[in-house]
Motif scaffolding. Structure first.
Motif, PDB file in Angstrom:
ATOM      1  N   LEU A 195      49.251  31.192  43.074  1.00 55.48           N
ATOM      2  CA  LEU A 195      49.001  31.250  44.517  1.00 55.48           C
ATOM      3  C   LEU A 195      50.213  31.777  45.288  1.00 55.48           C
ATOM      4  N   GLY A 196      49.965  32.767  46.130  1.00 58.60           N
ATOM      5  CA  GLY A 196      51.057  33.325  46.927  1.00 58.60           C
ATOM      6  C   GLY A 196      51.691  34.557  46.301  1.00 58.60           C
ATOM      7  N   ILE A 197      51.702  34.630  44.971  1.00 64.75           N
ATOM      8  CA  ILE A 197      52.222  35.832  44.301  1.00 64.75           C
ATOM      9  C   ILE A 197      51.240  36.242  43.202  1.00 64.75           C
ATOM     10  N   GLU A 198      49.991  36.462  43.635  1.00 66.57           N
ATOM     11  CA  GLU A 198      48.930  36.720  42.675  1.00 66.57           C
ATOM     12  C   GLU A 198      49.090  38.088  42.016  1.00 66.57           C
ATOM     13  N   PRO A 199      48.805  38.182  40.722  1.00 62.24           N
ATOM     14  CA  PRO A 199      48.739  39.505  40.090  1.00 62.24           C
ATOM     15  C   PRO A 199      47.511  40.248  40.616  1.00 62.24           C
ATOM     16  N   LYS A 200      47.629  41.555  40.850  1.00 56.36           N
ATOM     17  CA  LYS A 200      46.518  42.284  41.469  1.00 56.36           C
ATOM     18  C   LYS A 200      46.004  43.425  40.596  1.00 56.36           C
ATOM     19  N   LYS A 201      44.704  43.683  40.737  1.00 51.85           N
ATOM     20  CA  LYS A 201      44.098  44.875  40.146  1.00 51.85           C
ATOM     21  C   LYS A 201      43.429  45.577  41.322  1.00 51.85           C
ATOM     22  N   SER A 202      43.951  46.695  41.751  1.00 51.64           N
ATOM     23  CA  SER A 202      43.612  47.346  43.034  1.00 51.64           C
ATOM     24  C   SER A 202      43.620  46.296  44.150  1.00 51.64           C
ATOM     25  N   ILE A 203      42.476  46.030  44.818  1.00 54.47           N
ATOM     26  CA  ILE A 203      42.537  45.068  45.924  1.00 54.47           C
ATOM     27  C   ILE A 203      42.118  43.665  45.504  1.00 54.47           C
ATOM     28  N   PHE A 204      41.822  43.492  44.241  1.00 54.84           N
ATOM     29  CA  PHE A 204      41.338  42.186  43.800  1.00 54.84           C
ATOM     30  C   PHE A 204      42.415  41.388  43.082  1.00 54.84           C
ATOM     31  N   VAL A 205      42.198  40.068  43.034  1.00 50.68           N
ATOM     32  CA  VAL A 205      43.082  39.237  42.221  1.00 50.68           C
ATOM     33  C   VAL A 205      42.734  39.503  40.766  1.00 50.68           C
ATOM     34  N   ASP A 206      43.741  39.774  39.953  1.00 47.50           N
ATOM     35  CA  ASP A 206      43.483  39.982  38.535  1.00 47.50           C
ATOM     36  C   ASP A 206      43.455  38.622  37.853  1.00 47.50           C
ATOM     37  N   MET A 207      42.243  38.035  37.844  1.00 49.97           N
ATOM     38  CA  MET A 207      42.105  36.665  37.342  1.00 49.97           C
ATOM     39  C   MET A 207      42.471  36.560  35.867  1.00 49.97           C
ATOM     40  N   ASN A 208      42.068  37.575  35.095  1.00 51.43           N
ATOM     41  CA  ASN A 208      42.374  37.514  33.669  1.00 51.43           C
ATOM     42  C   ASN A 208      43.873  37.492  33.439  1.00 51.43           C
ATOM     43  N   LYS A 209      44.560  38.312  34.235  1.00 54.38           N
ATOM     44  CA  LYS A 209      46.011  38.349  34.073  1.00 54.38           C
ATOM     45  C   LYS A 209      46.632  37.018  34.507  1.00 54.38           C
TER      46      LYS A 209
END
Lengths: 307, 515
Positions: B104-118
């Motif tokens: 939370l706060g420094i989420e890994p991103k994939k384009s504009i989405f949160v990269d949940m898998n990462k």
């Protein structure tokens, strides 16, 4: 005769149409609730938007431009609410009541000034958004009659359910909105500015609500009448609450309210007293809320018994 | 030898109300050590750590990180400098998953989405690296306390914490969870992290800490190698009276047994046993003191005695009546009064005036309440009398209680509780955090009631109070009595300190129950 009417594709078509404004407002309520603020100003934002939708689209002589201008205005009212609540520390309910009351009076005043009429805006030459028929689906029997030939905004509202869902659950901003709404301290402990997040969420909420308001006077009808939101903003709050403040949950409850609204239109064909029929959507709200609260209370009791 | 990774020099923190919480304290951390910050409640440990985490700014003093002076204005800056804190009350969002909380706060991103898998991968890797056994896809609300704490630690580590502050981490844990935590803390140390371990439990400090800085009433009592200092010496530095006070008491004259407790077990909300099989009697005419460091079950004991909780096993008899089925009002009708530990939450209604507060346990009585209306004249008389009797400093009884000073608020509470002719008084920390004058006034009153034949249970962390007031004294440690003393005068502070900190424990408790 009534049963036939309910099963007819026209009824379901009318349900979708009646759902549209409630659905927009429900999504607006959900976004605000997720950031921890009850946006009770939905009603006022919708009412303003219904009036200014007519005025803007008449000014630009374009439905799309009118809609965009209205959305900007909705966002600004959301910002105003945020300013009251977050900066001036006004109670969120009182600030919302103020906005709603202002909307009631101001829309009449502005309408009177610009059109010379205090009831209807029919003298203003506005441009409503068109209905569209969907090429393949329109030919499917029954389904075509339900889904096709709706207003553009009805389709937009359905798409928005998915968009808001993705926004809240798949995007960083959505994650932060949910974190702030649930545990402000936790969010702030990792460096998230809860105020900034709440400002953004309320602006988004205002924009969504304004789309619902625009639909009322630029789709559902083609002119503005005073008080035409008729409590839909409040119904949407209930719908969002009952849907667990999630977009998809809110959508299903909005459909219920849309259906009861459409039903009240059909019942007017029979010889039921008009006043009672008009009460239908509101009675549905109260009964719905009562059932929801009861179920939730039972669930809590079970949980605490276990603990 | 290892160098100092962090130095806090001559830190001074004075709160706006004039209380000096930390006075000229110096703390030096060596790289890769587990450093204990040891002291009683209110010794200033938490305040010192708040300064280090950027939550409070000190009036005086400097902080050096790796030899460089730093300014910490907010937790965010502290985090950026590699200082992390695991709060006693967890800062977690319950409905989010473990992985979501960590990033939370420094989420890994994939384009504009949160990269949940990462995010899940990162969290898994982190947990693996530090040997934490956590399912990172679970929602935090479904986790037991011990695991939540691990999530907090991982959160700090993901943000690059080299120095990790743990604020009484074992307070909410079961013994098994504590064991597990210690294994993990040692692992963290091996990996080069420096830990500050706040505690007042000597056995825990002995088992995992390298050095300890001991604090008492806002001052540092020095830093010691844990291997070179005995628990006795630690307790001596930590516990002790600054000023000795004495009160006059009439000779003890015991009457009938007022309170009988048998095999009482109370569980806390997290399922930890807080009161562990306690039995004792209290007779009319005596003050039964219960000493102990806060958080050893005293609060839960009081909740059970006063009816605030019904979730207990065992029997509590008040004048031979079992109170398990009685509500708080019915218990009060047995002439039980209660001075609660926290005057602002349970003791008074801060936004109501003195009259309303003084009346709140009396408004139902026919003396002050008519069929429809309150008998305001009589109430006014009573309230004015109490204000005079208890020397409550106020403009009039119309003043809101919240506007008074701490000592005067406590006097309002005491006046209300003592004005109902009680036969049993449960006084929980009756003089905590109030000025000397008010404290000695309240103590004097307690003695008067004892002399008049009232049974008094006095729970206190203040040694002066338990030493001077108690006729019989028990020490509570981890939910049990570690010792009982019938002759309080013969007891020394040192001895008492040992019992309070669990260094000494009596298996047989003589004189706790009257035959």
């Amino acid at each position: 005769m009534i049963v036939d009417a309910i099963l007819s594709p026209e009824f379901l078509n009318a349900t979708l149409r009646a759902t549209t404004p409630i659905l927009f407002a429900t999504l607006a309520a959900a976004v605000a609730a997720k950031c921890g603020i009850i946006n009770m100003a939905l009603e006022g934002i919708m009412l303003f938007s219904a009036l200014f939708g007519v005025l803007f689209s008449a000014m630009f002589q374009s439905g799309i431009l009118g809609l965009l201008a209205t959305m900007v205005m909705g966002g600004l009212i959301g910002l105003l609410l945020a300013f009251f609540v977050l900066k001036l520390k006004t109670d969120e309910i009182l600030a919302a009541i103020a906005i709603n009351l202002i909307a009631n009076g101001a829309t009449i005043l502005i309408l009177l000034m610009l059109s010379g009429d205090r009831g209807v805006s029919s003298s203003v030459k506005s441009v409503p958004l068109p209905r569209i028929s969907i090429p393949v689906i329109e030919n499917i029997p029954y389904l075509g009659a339900v889904i096709s030939n709706q207003n553009v905004l009805t389709y937009v509202s359905l798409i928005m359910v998915v968009v808001v869902h993705i926004f809240l659950y798949k995007m960083p901003l959505g994650l932060r909105i949910r974190a702030v709404g649930e545990n402000k301290n936790a969010a702030e402990s990792v460096g998230i500015s809860s105020k900034k997040i709440q400002y953004i969420a309320l602006v988004i909420s205002g924009v969504l609500a304004s789309m619902g308001g625009f639909f009322l006077s630029g789709g559902y009808m083609t002119y503005f009448t005073t008080g035409m939101t008729a409590g839909r903003g409040f119904i949407a709050l209930a719908a969002s609450f009952m849907g667990g403040n999630t977009p998809v949950g809110g959508f299903s409850v909005s459909l219920l309210f849309g259906a009861s609204s459409a039903l009240s239109n059909i019942l007017q064909l029979g010889n039921w007293p008009y006043e009672i029929i008009q009460m239908l959507p509101y009675i549905t709200t109260i009964i719905g809320l009562a059932i929801y609260s009861y179920v939730r209370m039972k669930k809590r009791q079970k949980l605490s018994d276990r603990g | 030898m290892s160098h100092n990774v962090l130095e806090m020099k001559n830190i001074m923190k004075i709160y706006p109300n004039g209380i000096v919480a930390v006075e000229d304290v110096t703390l030096e951390l060596q790289k890769g050590e587990i450093h204990a910050l040891l002291g009683e409640n209110g010794a200033g440990k938490s305040t010192l750590m708040k300064v280090l985490f950027g939550l409070e700014s000190p009036e005086q003093g400097q902080i050096f990180l790796n030899g460089e002076e730093i300014q910490l204005k907010s937790p965010l800056e502290a985090i950026k400098k590699g200082i992390g804190m695991v709060h006693q009350h967890f800062m977690l969002v319950s409905s989010l998953t473990v992985a979501e909380n960590i990033v939370l706060g420094i989420e890994p991103k994939k384009s504009i989405f949160v990269d949940m898998n990462k995010a899940i991968d990162i969290s898994k890797e982190l947990a693996k690296k530090y040997n934490f056994d956590i399912d990172v896809t679970q929602r935090v609300e479904e986790l037991p306390v011990g695991i939540k704490q691990k999530v907090e630690i991982l959160k700090a580590l993901y943000r690059g914490a080299d120095i990790l502050i743990l604020d009484e981490p074992t307070a909410v844990l079961t013994p098994q969870e504590t064991e597990e935590l210690f294994v993990q803390l040692k692992k963290l140390k091996e990996l080069g992290h420096t830990l500050i371990f706040i505690s007042h439990k000597l056995d825990e400090i002995k088992s995992i800490c390298d050095r300890a800085t001991i604090m008492k009433s806002g001052k540092s009592k020095g830093t010691y190698k844990v291997s070179e200092i005995s628990t006795n010496e630690m307790s001596k530095l930590m516990v002790g009276r600054d000023v000795v006070m004495t009160f006059d008491k009439k000779p003890l004259s015991l009457k009938e047994t007022a309170l009988k407790v048998r095999n009482l077990i109370v569980e806390g909300t997290t399922g930890v046993v807080r009161v562990d099989d306690l039995s004792f009697d209290v007779k009319q005419g005596e003050i039964f003191g219960i000493a102990g460091v806060e958080g050893n079950g005293q609060g839960h004991l009081v909740e059970a005695l006063t009816g605030l909780t019904k979730k207990y096993c065992g029997d509590i008899l008040i004048f031979d009546q079992n109170i398990s089925n009685k509500n708080i009002n019915e218990i009060r009708k047995l002439k039980v009064s209660h001075i609660p530990e926290d005057r602002m939450t349970l003791g008074c209604a801060a936004n109501m005036n003195i009259m309303d507060n003084l009346l709140s346990n009396q408004y139902q009585s026919s003396e002050y309440s008519g069929r429809f209306m309150l008998k305001l004249k009589k109430i006014e008389e009573r309230v004015n009398k109490l204000i005079k009797e208890y020397l409550i400093k106020c403009k009039s009884y119309k003043q809101n209680v919240g506007m008074l000073s701490g000592g005067n608020i406590q006097k309002v509470v005491v006046a209300r509780e003592f004005s109902t002719e009680p036969k049993i008084i449960i006084a929980n920390q009756p003089t905590r955090g109030i000025d000397v004058g008010a404290a000695s006034f309240i103590r004097q009153r307690i003695i008067e009631f004892r002399d008049a034949g009232c049974a008094i249970v006095l729970i206190s962390a203040d040694l002066n109070e338990v030493f001077e007031l108690s006729d019989r004294l028990a020490v509570m440690y981890k939910g049990k009595f570690s010792g009982v003393f019938t002759d309080v005068k013969k007891l020394t502070e040192e001895e008492l300190g040992k019992y309070m900190l669990g260094i000494k424990k009596d298996e047989v408790l003589e004189g706790i129950i009257y035959e």
